[in-house]
Write a protein that holds these residues in place. Structure first.
Motif, PDB file in Angstrom:
ATOM      1  N   LEU A   1     -16.242   4.209  -1.962  1.00  0.00           N
ATOM      2  CA  LEU A   1     -15.699   2.874  -1.752  1.00  0.00           C
ATOM      3  C   LEU A   1     -14.183   2.926  -1.807  1.00  0.00           C
ATOM      4  CD1 LEU A   1     -14.868   1.814  -4.850  1.00  0.00           C
ATOM      5  CD2 LEU A   1     -17.319   1.486  -5.000  1.00  0.00           C
ATOM      6  N   TYR A   2     -13.546   1.886  -1.251  1.00  0.00           N
ATOM      7  CA  TYR A   2     -12.088   1.845  -1.215  1.00  0.00           C
ATOM      8  C   TYR A   2     -11.629   0.394  -1.207  1.00  0.00           C
ATOM      9  CZ  TYR A   2     -12.030   0.142   3.573  1.00  0.00           C
ATOM     10  OH  TYR A   2     -12.188  -0.645   4.691  1.00  0.00           O
ATOM     11  N   GLY A   3     -10.358   0.197  -1.529  1.00  0.00           N
ATOM     12  CA  GLY A   3      -9.721  -1.106  -1.427  1.00  0.00           C
ATOM     13  C   GLY A   3      -8.276  -0.921  -1.019  1.00  0.00           C
ATOM     14  N   SER A   4      -7.785  -1.769  -0.116  1.00  0.00           N
ATOM     15  CA  SER A   4      -6.402  -1.687   0.355  1.00  0.00           C
ATOM     16  C   SER A   4      -5.762  -3.065   0.319  1.00  0.00           C
ATOM     17  CB  SER A   4      -6.334  -1.148   1.794  1.00  0.00           C
ATOM     18  OG  SER A   4      -6.781   0.185   1.876  1.00  0.00           O
ATOM     19  N   TYR A   5      -4.451  -3.082   0.040  1.00  0.00           N
ATOM     20  CA  TYR A   5      -3.688  -4.327   0.087  1.00  0.00           C
ATOM     21  C   TYR A   5      -2.461  -4.103   0.970  1.00  0.00           C
ATOM     22  CZ  TYR A   5      -1.129  -8.510  -1.167  1.00  0.00           C
ATOM     23  OH  TYR A   5      -0.469  -9.712  -1.104  1.00  0.00           O
ATOM     24  N   PHE A   6      -2.177  -5.087   1.843  1.00  0.00           N
ATOM     25  CA  PHE A   6      -1.060  -4.988   2.777  1.00  0.00           C
ATOM     26  C   PHE A   6      -0.158  -6.204   2.629  1.00  0.00           C
ATOM     27  CE2 PHE A   6      -5.069  -3.746   4.946  1.00  0.00           C
ATOM     28  CZ  PHE A   6      -4.931  -2.363   4.855  1.00  0.00           C
ATOM     29  N   ASN A   7       1.136  -5.964   2.693  1.00  0.00           N
ATOM     30  CA  ASN A   7       2.129  -7.035   2.725  1.00  0.00           C
ATOM     31  C   ASN A   7       3.268  -6.536   3.606  1.00  0.00           C
ATOM     32  OD1 ASN A   7       4.076  -8.997   2.249  1.00  0.00           O
ATOM     33  ND2 ASN A   7       3.538  -9.223   0.093  1.00  0.00           N
ATOM     34  N   GLN A   8       3.062  -6.618   4.921  1.00  0.00           N
ATOM     35  CA  GLN A   8       3.945  -5.951   5.865  1.00  0.00           C
ATOM     36  C   GLN A   8       4.444  -6.892   6.957  1.00  0.00           C
ATOM     37  OE1 GLN A   8       0.861  -2.374   6.182  1.00  0.00           O
ATOM     38  NE2 GLN A   8       2.761  -1.875   7.262  1.00  0.00           N
ATOM     39  N   ALA A   9       5.743  -6.852   7.197  1.00  0.00           N
ATOM     40  CA  ALA A   9       6.312  -7.547   8.346  1.00  0.00           C
ATOM     41  C   ALA A   9       5.875  -6.843   9.627  1.00  0.00           C
ATOM     42  CB  ALA A   9       7.832  -7.567   8.242  1.00  0.00           C
ATOM     43  N   GLY A  10       5.805  -7.597  10.705  1.00  0.00           N
ATOM     44  CA  GLY A  10       5.403  -7.007  11.977  1.00  0.00           C
ATOM     45  C   GLY A  10       6.313  -5.886  12.423  1.00  0.00           C
ATOM     46  N   ALA A  11       7.588  -5.947  12.026  1.00  0.00           N
ATOM     47  CA  ALA A  11       8.546  -4.919  12.422  1.00  0.00           C
ATOM     48  C   ALA A  11       8.221  -3.560  11.826  1.00  0.00           C
ATOM     49  CB  ALA A  11       9.957  -5.346  12.009  1.00  0.00           C
ATOM     50  N   THR A  12       7.434  -3.516  10.732  1.00  0.00           N
ATOM     51  CA  THR A  12       7.096  -2.242  10.088  1.00  0.00           C
ATOM     52  C   THR A  12       5.840  -1.606  10.676  1.00  0.00           C
ATOM     53  OG1 THR A  12       5.698  -3.237   8.361  1.00  0.00           O
ATOM     54  CG2 THR A  12       8.074  -3.122   7.939  1.00  0.00           C
ATOM     55  N   ILE A  13       5.284  -2.224  11.705  1.00  0.00           N
ATOM     56  CA  ILE A  13       3.997  -1.777  12.253  1.00  0.00           C
ATOM     57  C   ILE A  13       4.146  -1.354  13.709  1.00  0.00           C
ATOM     58  CG2 ILE A  13       1.649  -2.488  12.844  1.00  0.00           C
ATOM     59  CD1 ILE A  13       1.873  -4.528  10.507  1.00  0.00           C
ATOM     60  N   ILE A  14       3.638  -0.166  14.019  1.00  0.00           N
ATOM     61  CA  ILE A  14       3.474   0.249  15.418  1.00  0.00           C
ATOM     62  C   ILE A  14       2.024   0.017  15.814  1.00  0.00           C
ATOM     63  CG2 ILE A  14       3.687   2.119  17.084  1.00  0.00           C
ATOM     64  CD1 ILE A  14       5.714   3.440  15.207  1.00  0.00           C
ATOM     65  N   ASP A  15       1.112   0.704  15.139  1.00  0.00           N
ATOM     66  CA  ASP A  15      -0.332   0.535  15.328  1.00  0.00           C
ATOM     67  C   ASP A  15      -0.963   0.747  13.963  1.00  0.00           C
ATOM     68  OD1 ASP A  15      -2.856   0.264  16.324  1.00  0.00           O
ATOM     69  OD2 ASP A  15      -2.755   1.937  17.731  1.00  0.00           O
ATOM     70  N   HIS A  16      -1.594  -0.292  13.408  1.00  0.00           N
ATOM     71  CA  HIS A  16      -2.029  -0.293  12.013  1.00  0.00           C
ATOM     72  C   HIS A  16      -3.446   0.244  11.852  1.00  0.00           C
ATOM     73  CE1 HIS A  16      -2.613  -1.867   7.910  1.00  0.00           C
ATOM     74  NE2 HIS A  16      -1.295  -1.992   7.868  1.00  0.00           N
ATOM     75  N   SER A  17      -3.727   0.803  10.662  1.00  0.00           N
ATOM     76  CA  SER A  17      -5.039   1.379  10.389  1.00  0.00           C
ATOM     77  C   SER A  17      -6.101   0.335  10.091  1.00  0.00           C
ATOM     78  CB  SER A  17      -4.944   2.356   9.204  1.00  0.00           C
ATOM     79  OG  SER A  17      -4.448   1.693   8.057  1.00  0.00           O
ATOM     80  N   SER A  18      -5.726  -0.906   9.768  1.00  0.00           N
ATOM     81  CA  SER A  18      -6.703  -1.942   9.440  1.00  0.00           C
ATOM     82  C   SER A  18      -7.447  -2.418  10.690  1.00  0.00           C
ATOM     83  CB  SER A  18      -6.011  -3.139   8.785  1.00  0.00           C
ATOM     84  OG  SER A  18      -6.911  -4.221   8.635  1.00  0.00           O
ATOM     85  N   GLU A  19      -8.763  -2.440  10.654  1.00  0.00           N
ATOM     86  CA  GLU A  19      -9.568  -2.864  11.804  1.00  0.00           C
ATOM     87  C   GLU A  19      -9.298  -4.322  12.170  1.00  0.00           C
ATOM     88  OE1 GLU A  19     -12.583  -2.200  14.820  1.00  0.00           O
ATOM     89  OE2 GLU A  19     -11.443  -0.846  13.511  1.00  0.00           O
ATOM     90  N   LEU A  20      -9.257  -5.204  11.189  1.00  0.00           N
ATOM     91  CA  LEU A  20      -8.983  -6.604  11.484  1.00  0.00           C
ATOM     92  C   LEU A  20      -7.537  -6.799  11.919  1.00  0.00           C
ATOM     93  CD1 LEU A  20      -9.801  -9.548  11.647  1.00  0.00           C
ATOM     94  CD2 LEU A  20      -9.330  -9.771   9.194  1.00  0.00           C
ATOM     95  N   GLY A  21      -6.604  -6.053  11.312  1.00  0.00           N
ATOM     96  CA  GLY A  21      -5.214  -6.135  11.736  1.00  0.00           C
ATOM     97  C   GLY A  21      -5.063  -5.832  13.209  1.00  0.00           C
ATOM     98  N   GLY A  22      -5.813  -4.854  13.696  1.00  0.00           N
ATOM     99  CA  GLY A  22      -5.786  -4.533  15.116  1.00  0.00           C
ATOM    100  C   GLY A  22      -6.460  -5.593  15.957  1.00  0.00           C
TER     101      GLY A  22
END
Length: 404
Positions: free
Chosen positions: A329-350
């Protein structure tokens, strides 16, 4: 059939050698009608004599001896896998096992593996007003050996949208690349997938050249054009380049740093910018680990005011397809401006394209279990909102993956 006659016939297979052996067998006189053929086959490594140095050309051949000749001829490319000789001596060839290693190596030159995944996504308030998505995805992976240093890889992907009345299906050549050693570094060129760090900024799929090098300080350098997670326009891709570094500070501590350069491709929100990231990971044990990363961009995206962010992931064990009963199992938390993202690992984020450049803020958790060998069940829950704005989305994603 006499041995010497069979070997003379074998010369019709097209086997050749650069030079003749000087009288390779004591009982084969130079004037013998089969001398040239036998000498050529011996020099090419297709035939061997007896321990006493004789050939015994007048003896009758066994099927096993003939199978050895066929196997070596195949390994040298003199006959193909569909040759009638291969079919005739199939049982004997199989029984030879490791004694015809060259044959086995040639047969294993290209390998095809695959995955079939059935998944269901249940959305709540997702941009685009989709309530759910049911999808079947098949992937075929091809791996081929070019030589001792270089290989070829490819991935063919078919997706079927099951929640539509139409036969909505797509098949794409998603990956096609070569990889090999060059000057002490590993070079991969072509359409490929790779992740830098934990993928918070760069979980990349695209056309690129990537170079991995270093043993103590490990580095990944790349340049290419990649899918974008900051625009709803599907054909927008970012030109990007970068360098990722990884260093084991101690047995259970890892330090990572990365630089990315992103070039504007005329989308609404993407701008030229540099992104810097530093991260630190700690392994509590072989089963439990945590990793966190801070990232900052040189410019915010058009229409937004934020240019930095952070993310972290904690993971326990992991479901391994090859081991029934394994789980994680795993858990992740994100707090990122769009400028810090090229292509994100989060399925819903994509899926929501990072709220069209507004960035993401929220968490995801997931569980995986190998219900049987090569069958893994997974479920993940996502709760994300726009870092800048009022959009809020949740998703429950269930999937079952069969590997073959």
């Amino acid at each position: 059939m006499k041995k010497s006659l069979v070997l003379a016939m074998a010369m019709a297979m097209g086997i050749s050698a650069t030079a003749f052996a000087a009288n390779p067998f004591s009982d084969l006189p130079a004037g013998h009608w089969a001398y040239a053929s036998v000498a050529k086959l011996a020099a090419a490594g297709v035939v061997d004599g007896y321990p006493d140095g004789t050939f015994k050309g007048e003896n009758l051949m066994t099927r096993y001896e003939m199978a050895q000749i066929v196997a070596k001829a195949y390994a040298k490319g003199a006959i193909g896998s569909d040759d009638k000789l291969m079919a005739e001596f199939a049982d004997e060839l199989d029984n030879l096992g490791v004694r015809v290693a060259k044959l086995e190596k040639k047969a294993d030159n290209v390998k095809i593996t695959g995955q079939f995944r059935a998944g269901y996504k249940d959305y709540d308030n997702v941009v685009g007003n989709n309530d759910f998505k049911a999808q079947a995805r098949t992937r075929l992976f091809v791996a081929g050996e070019i030589n001792d240093d270089w290989t070829y890889g490819a991935m063919l992907e078919n997706t079927q949208e099951l929640n539509t009345n139409a036969e909505d299906s797509q098949t794409k050549f998603r990956r096609a690349f070569v990889s090999g050693n060059l000057g002490g570094a590993k070079v991969t060129a072509g359409r490929q997938y790779f992740k830098v760090g934990s993928g918070y900024t760069a979980d990349l799929t695209g056309d690129a050249v990537k170079v991995d090098f270093g043993k103590v300080l490990k580095a990944t350098a790349f340049y290419g054009r990649f899918d974008s997670d900051n625009s709803f326009t599907n054909d927008v891709r970012n030109d990007a380049y970068g360098l990722g570094l990884s260093y084991d500070v101690a047995d259970n501590v890892i330090f990572k740093a990365a630089y990315y350069g992103v070039e504007d491709n005329n989308s609404v929100t993407v701008v030229d910018r540099d992104i810097y990231a530093v991260g630190l990971g700690y392994n509590f044990s072989d089963d439990l680990s945590i990793y966190g990363e801070y990232m900052k961009a040189s410019d915010e995206l058009t229409g937004f005011s934020k240019d930095d962010g952070w993310a972290a992931t904690i993971a326990y064990k992991g479901a391994k397809a090859s081991k029934a009963g394994s789980w994680g199992l795993y858990g992740s938390y994100f707090n990122q401006a769009g400028a810090t993202i090229i292509d994100h690992s989060s399925e819903l984020g994509g899926d929501v394209k990072n709220f069209n450049g507004a960035g993401i803020k929220g968490y995801e958790i997931g569980l995986g279990y190998a219900v049987a060998k090569n069958i893994v069940a997974e479920v993940s829950y996502y709760d994300l909102e726009a870092k800048e704005g009022n959009d809020d989305n949740t998703m429950l994603w269930s999937r079952l993956t069969f590997s073959f």
